[in-house]
Design a protein around this motif. Structure first.
Motif, short mmCIF file in Angstrom:
data_model
loop_
_atom_site.label_atom_id
_atom_site.label_comp_id
_atom_site.label_asym_id
_atom_site.label_seq_id
_atom_site.Cartn_x
_atom_site.Cartn_y
_atom_site.Cartn_z
N LEU A 182 -0.87 -0.65 -11.62
CA LEU A 182 0.41 -1.33 -10.87
C LEU A 182 -0.07 -2.96 -11.33
O LEU A 182 -1.46 -2.66 -11.27
N GLY A 183 0.73 -3.38 -12.20
CA GLY A 183 0.80 -4.78 -11.95
C GLY A 183 1.66 -6.19 -11.06
O GLY A 183 2.72 -5.34 -10.67
N PHE A 184 1.21 -7.03 -11.36
CA PHE A 184 2.85 -7.82 -10.20
C PHE A 184 2.03 -9.33 -11.29
O PHE A 184 1.67 -9.40 -11.51
N GLY A 185 3.64 -9.59 -11.00
CA GLY A 185 3.80 -11.21 -11.76
C GLY A 185 5.34 -11.71 -11.52
O GLY A 185 5.83 -11.29 -9.94
N SER A 186 5.40 -13.38 -10.66
CA SER A 186 6.42 -13.98 -10.03
C SER A 186 7.26 -14.95 -11.16
O SER A 186 6.33 -15.05 -12.16
N PHE A 187 8.09 -15.56 -10.78
CA PHE A 187 8.53 -16.49 -11.74
C PHE A 187 10.27 -17.67 -10.98
O PHE A 187 10.26 -16.83 -9.80
N THR A 199 -3.12 -2.47 -12.79
CA THR A 199 -5.06 -2.10 -13.17
C THR A 199 -4.53 -0.50 -12.11
O THR A 199 -3.84 -0.78 -11.32
N THR A 200 -5.45 0.02 -11.96
CA THR A 200 -5.57 1.11 -11.50
C THR A 200 -6.08 1.42 -9.47
O THR A 200 -5.88 1.66 -8.61
N ASN A 201 -6.66 -0.13 -10.04
CA ASN A 201 -7.10 -0.74 -7.84
C ASN A 201 -5.79 -0.85 -7.52
O ASN A 201 -5.12 -2.28 -7.43
N THR A 202 -4.09 -0.30 -6.78
CA THR A 202 -3.40 -0.19 -6.53
C THR A 202 -3.91 -1.15 -4.67
O THR A 202 -2.59 -2.23 -5.05
N GLU A 203 -4.93 -1.47 -4.87
CA GLU A 203 -5.32 -1.67 -2.85
C GLU A 203 -4.82 -3.12 -3.24
O GLU A 203 -4.78 -4.02 -2.83
N ARG A 204 -5.10 -3.63 -4.47
CA ARG A 204 -4.93 -5.14 -4.04
C ARG A 204 -3.66 -5.54 -4.55
O ARG A 204 -3.44 -6.86 -4.31
N PHE A 205 -2.91 -5.17 -4.90
CA PHE A 205 -1.31 -5.44 -5.19
C PHE A 205 -1.09 -6.23 -3.83
O PHE A 205 -0.35 -7.62 -4.13
N SER A 206 -0.83 -5.50 -2.63
CA SER A 206 -0.93 -6.04 -0.97
C SER A 206 -1.39 -7.69 -0.99
O SER A 206 -1.31 -9.00 -0.95
N ASP A 232 0.47 -1.66 0.51
CA ASP A 232 0.05 -0.34 0.01
C ASP A 232 1.09 1.22 0.35
O ASP A 232 0.53 1.59 -0.70
N SER A 233 1.63 0.90 0.76
CA SER A 233 2.64 2.28 1.30
C SER A 233 3.34 2.51 -0.74
O SER A 233 3.69 3.92 -0.88
N PHE A 234 3.54 1.63 -1.01
CA PHE A 234 4.58 2.08 -2.20
C PHE A 234 3.59 2.44 -2.67
O PHE A 234 3.96 3.30 -4.41
#
Length: 813
Positions: free
Chosen positions: A188-193, A237-244, A173-175
């Motif tokens: 913001l988006g997120f992926g892992s490898f 997405t603009t819904n950055t709250e989903r990131f955490s 959230d702070s990020f």
């Protein structure tokens, strides 16, 4: 002799110096002519209108029929010279380089979802350019406020990154909030490898697929998710709250080796444009976080994966990379190409132990906006690291283009950036929001290719915003498309008249197609037969080539002619003497003199007669030299080297016969000397004693001292060259010195020594007397000036002291 040699060497040196100076001046004149009239250097074998325009940007072509025949001036020349020689403007082909701005929207300071920010001005221009020409124009960049940013966080989820994953879920959230302070238009988006799910990259045993271990051979510390290559956990997405939430839900997996499959992940993130959700007009950021190295092309062969990576999107419906077990890892070149194609920016947030490796990777990706930051052990500094690295990237502007992939065009940049000094650079640093930077761009058309129209794109690296240059290279002439006369009479009905010159058909060649090629492929091939060497001019520039044969030019002077197969010879360029060709004693034949009888030399300036070399004794050069060109050249070897002079008659160092004849004179006349009776009898002459020696200019007088008695004897000799005999006269008496007066000499020397001693003694006495008198006078003067005082000694005291009673003598009251 030596003086003559030095004069000859000096003459040769002066001649060579003048010749070298003349050659240098001619070369300099040719260079100046090429600079002043560059179009004249157009090769004749490619003498067409298009070749003229492509040769130099100052060249123009005269398409008037018969132009060269009328005035012998070239068709390819500057416009001014063509006009001067009678070519009208309607016949001159010279397309002009031009530039026109076709799209120039004002810079827009803010971008929204509905409208895009404009950071480059202008946006499009049209350029018509000639080969070898240059066009300059300015491109202005201003970093807009709230420019859209798409940031995709790509994280290594192997077991060693477990603490980092937990920290990232807490700081998510702070990020997001920190990034919104930089720009409000943020997604913001997120992926892992992990890595490819095949040995030797993971343990393929089923029971070990979900076992997370800290070290090989240790029991499972905890259970993990099955390994995978790459997974898109959350699209942009603009819904950055989903990131955490997404980071927290993502599961840690395990693998065997230290390097990870990060290149596979980066390739999928950049290739899957629709799945990831990249916007066209946005700054695309990929944050790559790991504590290990990476696999690259070729490593897949360890697992039998030999098919190269195709650089395409291969994500299934759940977001997993489904070609991990079919294709090799991407190469550096593929990665570089994909990053440039997507115009993405990379931030490598890596552990300190891998810092050096990723710095090398950053340097291997030229023209890419990327940076490397050190990640804390638990990623607690991830927010500050990304913010700092993002500002480094966004504040550095690198203007790039696609001219490198275009043949025949070249772009170069100059800019002041935010300073006052213009530099040759396409990079500017420390550019804040609202700062304007102008780049001066130079477009040059280096040469022509088959393609004539190009679209060049210029823009800041890492941004999709570009400045388009529509380029048309003017390599062709309009007259080659229009006014073509087929089978023209000017071409003997054997070719077409194009731009004023003939384009021959069939086997016909020549300026007017007048020649049959006879197996030759072109006029150039026939012209080559008129050249003495490949580098020579046609007919040495002294004639014209007519069907492969030289026809030499004529001269104003009817007595001067060119000749030879290539007109390489003439009868007026031979050595001269006294301003006359071949000294007037021969004929000039192809640069060399053919001398008349009795004459020789390079310029026929040397007579073969030796009369002028005869000395007084009737010998040629006195027998000590050779007669060359009517002059004596004294020999430089042996005894002859001592002779010099016009006829080698001067010998200042030659000894006389006096020393040679001395022993014979002594033994014959005085019975003394080194010769015994036998040697004395072998002397070549017999002395003639006389009272007085005769006086004659043809004789040599000699005198020596006889060591036997110290007396001097005199003799005289004369050599008769006609009779070849020697006559020697000797004075019958010697001159002996008188006795030495020994006693007077001894007495004189003794008296002189005594007298010198007395004089020195008297001189010393005089100096002593004068010194004493001076000292006495000085003493008297000091005594007269002395003053004697009679005052008492201030420290002296009397032996008695007197006291007075104060009460003594007073009356009583």
């Amino acid at each position: 002799m030596r003086r003559g040699l030095l004069n000859a060497l000096l003459a040769v040196f002066v001649f060579v110096s003048f010749a070298a100076l003349s050659i240098a001046q001619n070369q300099a004149a040719e260079e100046e002519d090429k600079k002043a009239f560059p179009c004249h250097s157009l090769p004749r074998e490619n003498y067409t209108c298009a070749a003229c325009l492509q040769f130099h940007d100052s060249c123009a072509w005269c398409s008037r029929v018969g132009f060269e025949d009328a005035n012998q001036h070239p068709r390819c020349d500057s416009v001014e010279r063509l006009r001067l020689h009678g070519c009208g403007d309607e016949h001159i082909e010279k397309p002009q380089t031009s530039m026109q701005i076709t799209k120039d929207e004002p810079l827009a300071n803010e971008g929204t979802e509905e409208s895009d920010a404009v950071q480059l001005k202008p946006q499009e221009i049209l350029v018509n350019i000639r080969p070898k020409a240059k066009v300059k124009f300015n491109v202005t960049y201003r970093q807009a406020i709230d420019y859209p940013v798409d940031l995709y966080f790509l994280m290594d989820f192997s077991f060693s990154m477990k603490d980092d994953k937990n920290m990232l879920s807490k700081l998510g959230d702070s990020f997001a909030a920190r990034m919104r302070q930089i720009t409000k238009n943020f997604r913001l988006g997120f992926g892992s490898f992990i890595d490819k799910t095949v040995m030797p990259f993971i343990d393929s045993r089923p029971e070990m697929q979900t076992c997370c271990r800290r070290k090989e051979g240790m029991p499972c510390m905890e259970w993990c998710a099955p390994p995978y290559g790459f997974k898109n956990q959350m699209s942009l997405t603009t819904n950055t709250e989903r990131f955490s939430e997404e980071v927290k839900k993502a599961e840690i997996a395990t693998n065997l080796d230290s390097p990870e499959g990060g290149f596979d992940a980066i390739m999928q993130v950049l290739s899957c444009n629709d799945v990831i959700g990249w916007r066209e007009r946005a700054r695309k950021m990929v944050v790559f976080s790991t504590d290990a190295g990476f696999h690259y092309a070729g490593d897949g062969r360890l697992a039998g994966l030999v098919e190269p990576n195709d650089g395409r999107c291969h994500l299934d419906a759940r977001g997993y990379y489904n070609q991990s077990l079919d294709q090799d890892y991407p190469s550096f070149a593929q990665l570089h190409q994909k990053i440039r194609e997507r115009k993405a920016n990379l931030i490598f947030a890596v552990a300190n132990k891998s810092m050096h490796l990723y710095e090398q990777l950053r340097d291997a990706l030229p023209d890419i906006s990327s940076s490397v930051g050190v990640l804390a052990d638990d990623s607690s500094n991830i927010v500050e690291l990304i913010e700092g690295e993002y500002r480094k990237i966004s504040e550095k502007i690198i203007m790039v283009d696609n001219a490198g992939a275009t043949q025949g065009l070249k772009l170069s940049y100059r800019s002041k950036c935010l300073g006052t000094r213009v530099n040759d650079t396409n990079v500017c640093d420390s550019i804040k929001v609202g700062d304007e930077v102008t780049f001066e761009v130079t477009l040059e058309a280096t040469h022509c290719v088959d393609q004539r129209d190009f679209v060049l794109k210029i823009g800041p690296t890492g941004l999709d915003e570009t400045f388009n240059i529509n380029v048309h290279v003017m390599c062709d002439c309009d007259c080659a498309k229009e006014d073509i006369v087929r089978n023209s009479s000017n071409c003997n009905y054997k070719g077409d008249l194009v731009c004023g010159i003939c384009t021959c058909s069939g086997t016909n060649v020549g300026r007017k197609c007048e020649c049959d090629a006879q197996g030759q492929s072109s006029t150039a091939a026939l012209d080559a037969k008129c050249k003495r060497t490949n580098e020579s001019a046609i007919c040495e520039g002294r004639g014209v080539c007519n069907c492969g044969e030289c026809e030499c030019n004529t001269r104003d002077n009817v007595f001067e002619k060119f000749s030879g197969t290539f007109c390489e010879c003439d009868n007026f360029n031979c050595p001269r003497h006294d301003l006359k060709i071949c000294a007037g004693h021969g004929s000039c034949d192809c640069g060399q003199c053919t001398c008349n009888a009795g004459w020789t030399g390079r310029a026929c300036d040397c007579t073969e007669s030796k009369d002028s070399c005869l000395s007084a004794n009737g010998k040629v050069c006195n027998g000590h030299g050779d007669c060359i060109c009517g002059r004596c050249r004294c020999r430089l070897e042996g005894e002859d080297s001592r002779y010099s002079g016009p006829k080698c008659e001067i010998c200042p160092t030659c000894p006389t016969k006096c020393a040679e004849y001395q022993p014979c004179v002594m033994c014959q006349q005085f019975k003394t000397g080194p010769y015994d009776i036998a040697k004395c009898a072998a002397c070549p002459f017999t002395v003639i004693p006389v009272k007085e020696l005769p006086i004659s200019n043809d004789t040599q007088k000699c005198n020596f001292v006889d060591p036997a008695d110290g007396c001097t004897f005199y003799f005289l000799y004369h050599y008769n060259e006609m009779m070849n005999n020697m006559t020697v006269w000797v004075r019958d008496d010697k001159e002996c010195p008188g006795p030495v007066p020994v006693l007077p000499i001894v007495l004189g020397v003794t008296g002189g020594i005594i007298l010198l001693g007395v004089i020195l003694l008297l001189l010393w006495k005089l100096l002593t007397f004068l010194h004493d008198r001076a000292e006495y006078a000085k003493f008297e003067k000091e005594r007269a000036e002395a003053k004697w005082n009679t005052e008492e000694n201030p420290i002296f005291k009397q032996a008695t002291t007197t006291f007075q009673n104060p009460a003594f003598g007073k009356k009583q009251q």
